[in-house]
Design a protein around this motif. Structure first.
Motif, mmCIF file in Angstrom:
data_model
loop_
_atom_site.group_PDB
_atom_site.id
_atom_site.type_symbol
_atom_site.label_atom_id
_atom_site.label_comp_id
_atom_site.label_asym_id
_atom_site.label_seq_id
_atom_site.Cartn_x
_atom_site.Cartn_y
_atom_site.Cartn_z
ATOM 1 N N GLU A 57 0.837 -1.162 -0.075
ATOM 2 C CA GLU A 57 -0.009 -0.219 0.016
ATOM 3 C C GLU A 57 0.937 1.089 0.152
ATOM 4 N N ALA A 58 1.878 1.204 0.806
ATOM 5 C CA ALA A 58 2.829 2.219 0.783
ATOM 6 C C ALA A 58 3.476 2.532 -0.334
ATOM 7 N N ALA A 59 4.079 1.683 -1.179
ATOM 8 C CA ALA A 59 4.952 1.848 -2.411
ATOM 9 C C ALA A 59 4.112 1.981 -3.479
ATOM 10 N N MET A 198 8.875 -7.903 -2.583
ATOM 11 C CA MET A 198 8.749 -6.771 -1.826
ATOM 12 C C MET A 198 9.850 -6.732 -0.679
ATOM 13 N N MET A 199 10.268 -5.690 -0.577
ATOM 14 C CA MET A 199 11.128 -5.495 0.584
ATOM 15 C C MET A 199 10.874 -4.382 1.389
ATOM 16 N N ALA A 200 10.965 -4.381 2.766
ATOM 17 C CA ALA A 200 10.775 -3.431 3.786
ATOM 18 C C ALA A 200 12.040 -3.174 4.608
ATOM 19 N N LEU A 231 9.741 -1.145 -1.076
ATOM 20 C CA LEU A 231 10.348 -1.463 -2.678
ATOM 21 C C LEU A 231 9.406 -2.775 -2.959
ATOM 22 N N VAL A 232 8.626 -2.573 -4.188
ATOM 23 C CA VAL A 232 7.669 -3.432 -4.556
ATOM 24 C C VAL A 232 8.028 -3.411 -6.132
ATOM 25 N N CYS A 233 8.224 -5.029 -6.581
ATOM 26 C CA CYS A 233 8.581 -5.253 -7.967
ATOM 27 C C CYS A 233 7.310 -6.049 -8.482
ATOM 28 N N HIS A 238 8.403 -9.495 -20.156
ATOM 29 C CA HIS A 238 9.237 -8.644 -20.657
ATOM 30 C C HIS A 238 9.863 -7.499 -19.929
ATOM 31 N N THR A 239 9.074 -6.792 -19.051
ATOM 32 C CA THR A 239 9.507 -5.836 -18.194
ATOM 33 C C THR A 239 8.975 -6.022 -16.755
ATOM 34 N N THR A 240 9.396 -5.388 -15.852
ATOM 35 C CA THR A 240 9.114 -5.451 -14.291
ATOM 36 C C THR A 240 9.016 -4.053 -13.984
ATOM 37 N N ALA A 241 7.930 -3.925 -13.216
ATOM 38 C CA ALA A 241 7.436 -2.453 -12.809
ATOM 39 C C ALA A 241 8.121 -2.547 -11.320
ATOM 40 N N ALA A 242 8.698 -1.228 -10.983
ATOM 41 C CA ALA A 242 9.512 -1.196 -9.812
ATOM 42 C C ALA A 242 9.129 0.101 -9.075
#
Length: 329
Positions: A57-59, A198-200, A231-233, A238-242
């Protein structure tokens, strides 16, 4: 492992389903469910799931929320200059302007939020996705000096035995000629069904009791206030949204010159260094390559599975590629 939030969620669902479909009487089912729901393991799993949802929710929060975001700077990524080959399908998605990393910020007195939105290629020259390179930037604590411009030494000082999902670190840094140290708790989440990583990283204020057990190194003072990173990926074929959200909470109102320094130099410099180190970590002979090959905690294999799941979801749902102006929410 209850440090694995997604695994804990699956395990809890299986336990509850087994109880509810058992041949026990309704009264016995209620007693057993009450026992499960009051257990420490159940509470810990729920706390992890709530934390995981809060990170997302934050990212990925809507930019229209209270407190207008301002565009601070942009970083154009030249993958050819980085020596990172981009496959044809990803290149079509990234061009002409989707290879630009946008840095937004908003300031509210003692709090500064900085959000980074980017779309990057999914595939690397190896069997691992670029997502593994992003995870390696944080997980390989002895190699932060390859990308972090103000970190002292090689990187975070590990205060507990390193694990794949949960760690506690000292982060000694030299900022504007001052030696300061953060005490940060780090968690990684692998949402396997959704292809999301995800990383916090939660910095602890000086009043936190953890500082008593883990005082700052003698050469440093605890950082005033605290910092948080989310961090959320979201992986696609083909691509990754970060999306990265960094929050700085200071003890006094944050001066405008610090905001300008952060959004015009510090964050762009960190991004450039992370992109360079993250792109090169797949090359034989790079500092990160031996760590990723060994994969002692299994996180890079997790990243490979997430990318594969992202490609599956593209085919199953027909969703189009995310862009910097159309990020996942």
């Amino acid at each position: 492992d209850l440090g694995d939030a997604n695994g804990a969620e699956v395990a809890l669902a299986q336990v509850l389903r087994q109880v509810e479909t058992s041949r026990l009487s309704p009264h016995e089912v209620r007693l057993l469910l009450d026992f499960v729901r009051t257990s420490p393991e159940y509470k810990e799993a729920l706390d992890l799931l709530r934390e995981m949802e809060a990170v997302a929710e934050a990212a990925l929060g809507n930019d229209g929320e209270d407190g207008a975001w301002k565009l601070g700077s942009e970083v154009k990524v030249d993958y050819a200059a980085l020596g990172f080959p981009v496959d044809e399908a990803a290149a079509k998605i990234l061009l002409p302007d989707h290879d630009i990393v946008k840095i937004y910020y908003r300031l509210d007195g003692k709090r500064l939020d900085i959000k980074v939105s980017a779309v990057i290629p999914t595939k690397s020259p190896t069997a691992l996705p670029i997502l593994a390179g992003m995870a390696a930037m944080y997980h390989e604590t002895g190699l932060w000096d390859t990308w972090h411009p103000v970190m002292m030494g090689k990187g975070p000082i590990e205060l507990r035995k390193r694990g794949p999902y949960h760690n506690l670190w000292h982060l000694p840094q030299k900022v504007m000629m001052r030696k300061v140290c953060e005490l940060a708790e780090e968690r990684m989440f692998f949402v396997r069904d959704a292809g999301i990583y995800m990383m916090a990283m939660d910095g602890r204020p000086a009043s936190d009791e953890l500082w008593r057990a883990h005082p700052a190194p003698l050469s440093c003072k605890p950082v005033p206030g605290y910092n948080q990173t989310r961090l959320v990926c979201v992986a696609q074929e083909h691509t990754t949204a970060a999306s990265i959200l960094t929050t700085v909470v200071a003890e006094a109102p944050i001066p405008e010159f610090f905001v300008k320094l952060a959004v015009s130099w510090l964050v762009p410099e960190i991004l450039r260094r992370m992109l360079k180190a993250g792109s090169q970590c797949f090359l034989s002979g790079s500092p990160h390559a031996p760590c990723m090959d060994a994969d002692s905690e299994g996180i890079y294999e997790e990243c490979r599975r997430l990318a594969a799941r992202g490609a599956e979801l593209d085919a199953l749902t027909g969703r189009g590629p995310y862009t910097p102006s159309n990020m996942p929410t």
